[in-house]
Design a protein around this motif. Sequence first.
Motif, PDB file in Angstrom:
ATOM      1  N   MET B 395       0.833  -1.207   0.000  1.00 47.77           N
ATOM      2  CA  MET B 395       0.000   0.000   0.000  1.00 47.77           C
ATOM      3  C   MET B 395       0.869   1.259   0.000  1.00 47.77           C
ATOM      4  N   PHE B 396       2.026   1.149   0.633  1.00 41.56           N
ATOM      5  CA  PHE B 396       2.976   2.269   0.593  1.00 41.56           C
ATOM      6  C   PHE B 396       3.463   2.502  -0.840  1.00 41.56           C
ATOM      7  N   MET B 397       3.825   1.399  -1.508  1.00 39.25           N
ATOM      8  CA  MET B 397       4.340   1.521  -2.874  1.00 39.25           C
ATOM      9  C   MET B 397       3.281   2.106  -3.812  1.00 39.25           C
ATOM     10  N   GLU B 398       2.029   1.794  -3.496  1.00 42.90           N
ATOM     11  CA  GLU B 398       0.937   2.304  -4.320  1.00 42.90           C
ATOM     12  C   GLU B 398       0.644   3.771  -4.014  1.00 42.90           C
ATOM     13  N   GLY B 399       1.262   4.260  -2.938  1.00 41.36           N
ATOM     14  CA  GLY B 399       1.045   5.651  -2.559  1.00 41.36           C
ATOM     15  C   GLY B 399      -0.179   5.847  -1.696  1.00 41.36           C
ATOM     16  N   LYS B 400      -0.738   4.745  -1.182  1.00 41.91           N
ATOM     17  CA  LYS B 400      -1.936   4.874  -0.337  1.00 41.91           C
ATOM     18  C   LYS B 400      -1.593   5.160   1.109  1.00 41.91           C
ATOM     19  N   LEU B 401      -0.355   4.839   1.492  1.00 44.87           N
ATOM     20  CA  LEU B 401       0.091   5.112   2.852  1.00 44.87           C
ATOM     21  C   LEU B 401       1.432   5.824   2.782  1.00 44.87           C
ATOM     22  N   SER B 402       1.692   6.688   3.761  1.00 43.69           N
ATOM     23  CA  SER B 402       3.025   7.275   3.836  1.00 43.69           C
ATOM     24  C   SER B 402       3.950   6.245   4.475  1.00 43.69           C
ATOM     25  N   ALA B 403       5.240   6.490   4.394  1.00 47.60           N
ATOM     26  CA  ALA B 403       6.216   5.544   4.967  1.00 47.60           C
ATOM     27  C   ALA B 403       5.904   5.295   6.446  1.00 47.60           C
ATOM     28  N   GLN B 404       5.657   6.376   7.177  1.00 47.52           N
ATOM     29  CA  GLN B 404       5.420   6.225   8.610  1.00 47.52           C
ATOM     30  C   GLN B 404       4.118   5.472   8.886  1.00 47.52           C
ATOM     31  N   GLU B 405       3.073   5.794   8.109  1.00 42.36           N
ATOM     32  CA  GLU B 405       1.792   5.095   8.303  1.00 42.36           C
ATOM     33  C   GLU B 405       1.940   3.605   8.047  1.00 42.36           C
ATOM     34  N   ALA B 406       2.677   3.266   6.990  1.00 42.78           N
ATOM     35  CA  ALA B 406       2.852   1.854   6.650  1.00 42.78           C
ATOM     36  C   ALA B 406       3.615   1.130   7.761  1.00 42.78           C
ATOM     37  N   LEU B 407       4.661   1.763   8.255  1.00 41.86           N
ATOM     38  CA  LEU B 407       5.456   1.124   9.313  1.00 41.86           C
ATOM     39  C   LEU B 407       4.641   0.982  10.596  1.00 41.86           C
ATOM     40  N   ASP B 408       3.880   2.026  10.919  1.00 45.15           N
ATOM     41  CA  ASP B 408       3.055   1.962  12.137  1.00 45.15           C
ATOM     42  C   ASP B 408       2.033   0.827  12.040  1.00 45.15           C
ATOM     43  N   ALA B 409       1.356   0.767  10.896  1.00 46.92           N
ATOM     44  CA  ALA B 409       0.323  -0.257  10.731  1.00 46.92           C
ATOM     45  C   ALA B 409       0.939  -1.654  10.755  1.00 46.92           C
ATOM     46  N   ALA B 410       2.089  -1.792  10.082  1.00 42.87           N
ATOM     47  CA  ALA B 410       2.747  -3.106  10.043  1.00 42.87           C
ATOM     48  C   ALA B 410       3.202  -3.508  11.439  1.00 42.87           C
ATOM     49  N   GLN B 411       3.679  -2.543  12.187  1.00 43.00           N
ATOM     50  CA  GLN B 411       4.125  -2.860  13.543  1.00 43.00           C
ATOM     51  C   GLN B 411       2.950  -3.296  14.424  1.00 43.00           C
ATOM     52  N   GLU B 412       1.877  -2.534  14.339  1.00 38.95           N
ATOM     53  CA  GLU B 412       0.721  -2.826  15.193  1.00 38.95           C
ATOM     54  C   GLU B 412       0.200  -4.242  14.924  1.00 38.95           C
ATOM     55  N   MET B 413       0.002  -4.536  13.634  1.00 37.06           N
ATOM     56  CA  MET B 413      -0.520  -5.847  13.285  1.00 37.06           C
ATOM     57  C   MET B 413       0.525  -6.940  13.513  1.00 37.06           C
ATOM     58  N   GLY B 414       1.769  -6.619  13.213  1.00 41.87           N
ATOM     59  CA  GLY B 414       2.851  -7.596  13.370  1.00 41.87           C
ATOM     60  C   GLY B 414       3.014  -8.037  14.806  1.00 41.87           C
ATOM     61  N   ASP B 415       2.936  -7.088  15.723  1.00 38.52           N
ATOM     62  CA  ASP B 415       3.091  -7.451  17.132  1.00 38.52           C
ATOM     63  C   ASP B 415       1.968  -8.385  17.595  1.00 38.52           C
ATOM     64  N   ILE B 416       0.762  -8.130  17.097  1.00 41.32           N
ATOM     65  CA  ILE B 416      -0.352  -9.008  17.463  1.00 41.32           C
ATOM     66  C   ILE B 416      -0.102 -10.411  16.919  1.00 41.32           C
ATOM     67  N   LEU B 417       0.329 -10.494  15.661  1.00 37.47           N
ATOM     68  CA  LEU B 417       0.525 -11.810  15.040  1.00 37.47           C
ATOM     69  C   LEU B 417       1.666 -12.586  15.696  1.00 37.47           C
ATOM     70  N   LEU B 418       2.682 -11.876  16.147  1.00 37.62           N
ATOM     71  CA  LEU B 418       3.796 -12.582  16.796  1.00 37.62           C
ATOM     72  C   LEU B 418       3.361 -13.175  18.130  1.00 37.62           C
ATOM     73  N   GLN B 419       2.379 -12.512  18.729  1.00 40.16           N
ATOM     74  CA  GLN B 419       1.906 -12.997  20.024  1.00 40.16           C
ATOM     75  C   GLN B 419       0.934 -14.159  19.882  1.00 40.16           C
ATOM     76  N   GLU B 420       0.318 -14.248  18.676  1.00 42.37           N
ATOM     77  CA  GLU B 420      -0.628 -15.336  18.449  1.00 42.37           C
ATOM     78  C   GLU B 420       0.110 -16.632  18.713  1.00 42.37           C
ATOM     79  N   LYS B 421      -0.469 -17.458  19.523  1.00 44.66           N
ATOM     80  CA  LYS B 421       0.309 -18.620  19.932  1.00 44.66           C
ATOM     81  C   LYS B 421       0.280 -19.702  18.860  1.00 44.66           C
ATOM     82  N   VAL B 422       1.354 -20.435  18.835  1.00 46.14           N
ATOM     83  CA  VAL B 422       1.404 -21.616  17.992  1.00 46.14           C
ATOM     84  C   VAL B 422       1.425 -22.757  18.977  1.00 46.14           C
ATOM     85  N   LYS B 423       0.539 -23.679  18.753  1.00 44.32           N
ATOM     86  CA  LYS B 423       0.429 -24.744  19.746  1.00 44.32           C
ATOM     87  C   LYS B 423       1.713 -25.549  19.863  1.00 44.32           C
TER      88      LYS B 423
END
Lengths: 283, 423
Positions: B395-423
């Motif tokens: 979405m950043f490459m498409e110009g829909k998000l600024s660099a900071q917005e893309a990083l913030d969104a990726a971080q927010e979602m990424g942290d949640i996914l890393l916490q998702e447990k794997v059995k």
Amino acid sequence: MGWLFILPSVVLFMIFVALPALSAFYLSFTDYDILTETEWVGLANYAMLLKDKIFFISLKNIVFYVALYVPLMVVFSLSMAVAVNQSFRGVGVFRTIFYIPSLTSAIAASTVWLWILNPHYGVLNQVLAAIGIVGPAWLAMSSTAMMSIVMVTLWQGAGGNMILFLAGLQGISKELYESAMMDGAGRIQSFFRITLPLMRPTTFLVIILSMIGSFQLFDQAFALTQGGPGYATMTPVYMIYNEGFNLLNMGYASSMAVLLFLVILLFTILSFKLNKDEKEMKK
Amino acid sequence: MKRVLLLVVTVLMTACFAFGNGQQDASGKGSEDSGRTVISYWGDWGGEGQKQFEFMLNAFNESQDQITAEYVLQQDMVTKFLTASVSGDAPDLMFWDRFRTALYAPKGVLLPIEERMVADGISPDAFYSEAIRELTNDGHLYGLPLTVDCRALFYNKAMFAEKGLEPPQTWDELLVAAKALTEWDGDKMIVAGMSLNDVGLFNMWLQQAGGQMLNDDGQATAFNTKAGKQVLDFWKELMDAKVYTLGFETGLGEGIDAFATGKVAMTYSGPWMLSTYESYGDNLDFGVVPPPAGPQGDHAGLMGGFGLVIPSAAKHKDESWELMKWWLTVPENAGMYAQMSKNIPGVKMATEDAYYAENPYYPSFIETFEFAKIRPTVAQYPNMEIKAVIPQLQMFMEGKLSAQEALDAAQEMGDILLQEKVK
């Protein structure tokens, strides 16, 4: 006696469809990864699902896709059926040509479409360029990616439904058209007053089948865009596959599948109801 | 009525026998073949890859008289391995995409081999350490590397010569070269100076800028930093300079590869593309250099590749270990496979062979191995990258998000996914 004839398919259905579907329902309440012991977790998977932003994006995407795909499917396949229902020389060739895309594998067809949809070298944009239109980067823009998938799946699915419509069309008695013509009805009038109403059951069947099928979009979305750009073409089945087979969270994947099932069920019931209401209105 | 019933029963019984036999054929192992133990090796490569595997197994079978190894091609190998592990039909040895180790090893389906290594006097130091690290989980080693690969910068020599350019060694030089090499004809891109098709390579660019994807304990993302911003700003600079346009390489795979056909002047790719590019002969004059260094001079590359592992449920572990040892720890054999399949072997000694030193391309990859790193060995990492990072970067490459917005969104979602447990 009758049940004996359907026994083989009922047995196969029970073993390969009903049983797995029921187990998926059970598994959605467990933590299951095939390899280690299954653990009952109650509603934990569903609680997690309600917080899963990407899954809801994928649901939204698929509803958008279905809303676009199903009506277009009816229009295209019915038009094709009407066109090849005429008797002219070589009609068989056209019927075959229209049906062929249904026989190709989704992945193989997608590979060809990837090339057709290339913004600079693809056939589609070159044709558009010839009439002075600058075509977009179809699959690389989130605004056009899903529409491209609609286009590809329509191309591939219309032939099969055309056959259903064709069967329906050939069931309409010619006398009806003849008497309409005598009463001064034109072709367009005949189509809307005779063909369309009499094709109702077929149309309904095509709508229901296309809808259920398109809610399960996976192959083309996987081959053409891998869910991107952004989350534009992420679909529930893609999510289920990824969760189940790449992460081995079969329990969680099952809960997604159950939710998707409920959504499909809801839309199917809705269609049945609409269909019934309309029938009653006509009476 | 009776006849129908009979028919149904016959059909069902035939089906049962057919399935039953099929299964026996598929496992087909554990049988003694004139005193030799037959072991099965599973892989998901057909065609040339299959022939190369079979060549190695034949050579192994001829090298001794105790074990006969057979190749079994499994289309959907990992899924089949899951069910086979449970039903007791697991293969004896398996071709393994190493990054899967972090997910599968904790489930106890792979056999730790460190004791066998010690007993046979084999040191893990003989192999590329990053590849060994990728096969290690919680202090145990679960296999040995068959091949190692990494991305390096492929460049079109003819185009560079025409513009009087040298292959870039830094980001700055990359930008200059990309601008000079790009060609447009009105709205139509003719040559892209630098391919920016794969935003999934963010991990590599980030390390070149001195950053890393996850923090040291692997529990949270660490890319939303100055380094992450630097990468996206640089990408934007490249995009603004119009050295690439989105979707340019869509569908230009195999026979019409954009780099091979001169539509892309520079691209990150791996040794797996060498045979394709070499097949163009005089029509494609290309070179390979290690990835250019980032703004602070950091070098970084991404290492990947395959290994061999023994499933815990294997019936002939000792025999599999013999095959694995013969294939991967004897430099001549490892080298034989690697050269035949145009790969770089996981055992370091084999890469010291003149075959590699004299090749025009391999030295750049081997040089890159000096600093290339594997992906983080966190089970949730691949999922996090696919679901949180790549979509936001697109979405950043498409110009829909600024660099900071893309990083913030990726971080927010990424942290949640890393916490998702794997059995």
